[in-house]
Design an enzyme around this catalytic site. Structure first.
Site, PDB file in Angstrom:
ATOM      1  NE  ARG A   1     -87.198 -10.860  43.053  1.00  0.00           N
ATOM      2  CZ  ARG A   1     -87.646 -12.117  42.980  1.00  0.00           C
ATOM      3  NH1 ARG A   1     -88.146 -12.704  44.039  1.00  0.00           N
ATOM      4  NH2 ARG A   1     -87.588 -12.777  41.850  1.00  0.00           N
TER       5      ARG A   1
ATOM      6  CG  ASN B   1     -90.514 -15.685  49.195  1.00  0.00           C
ATOM      7  OD1 ASN B   1     -90.512 -15.977  48.012  1.00  0.00           O
ATOM      8  ND2 ASN B   1     -90.960 -14.519  49.649  1.00  0.00           N
TER       9      ASN B   1
ATOM     10  CG  ASP C   1     -85.613 -17.368  47.333  1.00  0.00           C
ATOM     11  OD1 ASP C   1     -86.706 -16.836  47.599  1.00  0.00           O
ATOM     12  OD2 ASP C   1     -85.488 -18.301  46.517  1.00  0.00           O
TER      13      ASP C   1
ATOM     14  CG  ASP D   1     -91.495 -19.063  46.001  1.00  0.00           C
ATOM     15  OD1 ASP D   1     -90.876 -18.565  46.955  1.00  0.00           O
ATOM     16  OD2 ASP D   1     -91.053 -19.104  44.839  1.00  0.00           O
TER      17      ASP D   1
ATOM     18  CG  ASP E   1     -90.664 -21.218  41.769  1.00  0.00           C
ATOM     19  OD1 ASP E   1     -91.011 -21.291  40.572  1.00  0.00           O
ATOM     20  OD2 ASP E   1     -90.724 -20.173  42.432  1.00  0.00           O
TER      21      ASP E   1
ATOM     22  CD  GLU F   1     -86.057 -20.862  41.145  1.00  0.00           C
ATOM     23  OE1 GLU F   1     -85.301 -20.002  41.642  1.00  0.00           O
ATOM     24  OE2 GLU F   1     -87.228 -20.630  40.809  1.00  0.00           O
TER      25      GLU F   1
END
Length: 190
Positions: A22, A86, A102, A106, A119, A122
């Site tokens: 991002r 983060n 990252d 989070d 997350d 993830e």
């Protein structure tokens, strides 16, 4: 050498495999020293890895650290300060952008004090797929505990009053119509 206070910079987030995650097109540097860099994003374009773009809805005061594996985004909303934290590598400024990796996990903190870990699935998926080393996983676990300690102790930036004061300084900087006034406001912040 960090970014210059008062400058506008890019902020870039990558994934462990080096892929771009991002990018924020513009951040106003309020503070930059060996302990932290504070960047305000306000009505800023954000570009996702897949090329999708969106515009930030609210101003955010972002704290990046050269010696912690997390960064903290303080979103200034009418209903209070919302924190999005983060888990990420320490931030590095390379003259082009403030950059970090990252690491998926989070923590979201609501104005009423509710804290939510996000997350985890993830993180587990990427940890296996991108082969996060055990040393990185250990650091992430330790830094998550440190972040939660900061939240519990209400350490900066987890003090909404302080964030409102900082945002007020930012707004005064935007209103300053000459360099002398701009520098006076910036000096009063430090």
């Amino acid at each position: 050498m960090g970014p210059k206070v008062g400058s506008l910079i890019y902020v870039q987030s990558f994934k462990h495999d080096g892929s771009l995650h991002r990018t924020w097109s513009m951040g106003f540097v309020m503070e930059a020293n060996d302990k932290r860099t504070i960047v305000v994003t306000n009505k800023t374009w954000v570009t996702e890895a897949d090329g999708r773009k969106w515009y930030t809805r609210e101003p955010a005061i972002c704290f990046f650290y050269p010696d912690h594996w997390f960064n903290i985004i303080c979103m200034m909303r009418k209903t209070g300060v919302y924190y999005y934290c983060n888990l990420a590598s320490p931030a590095i400024y390379d003259g082009e952008a403030l950059k970090h990796i990252d690491y998926d996990l989070d923590v979201k903190l609501y104005p009423d004090g509710t804290e939510v870990l996000l997350d985890e699935d993830e993180y587990a998926e990427h940890s296996e797929k991108m082969k996060y080393p055990e040393s990185v996983r250990s650091i992430i676990a330790d830094e998550l505990a440190e972040l939660r300690k900061w939240i519990a102790e209400r350490r900066t930036p987890f003090q909404p009053e302080e964030m409102y004061d900082m945002f007020h300084v930012y707004m005064k900087l935007l209103e300053a119509n000459n360099k002398r006034e701009y520098l006076r406001v910036l000096d009063s912040f430090h």
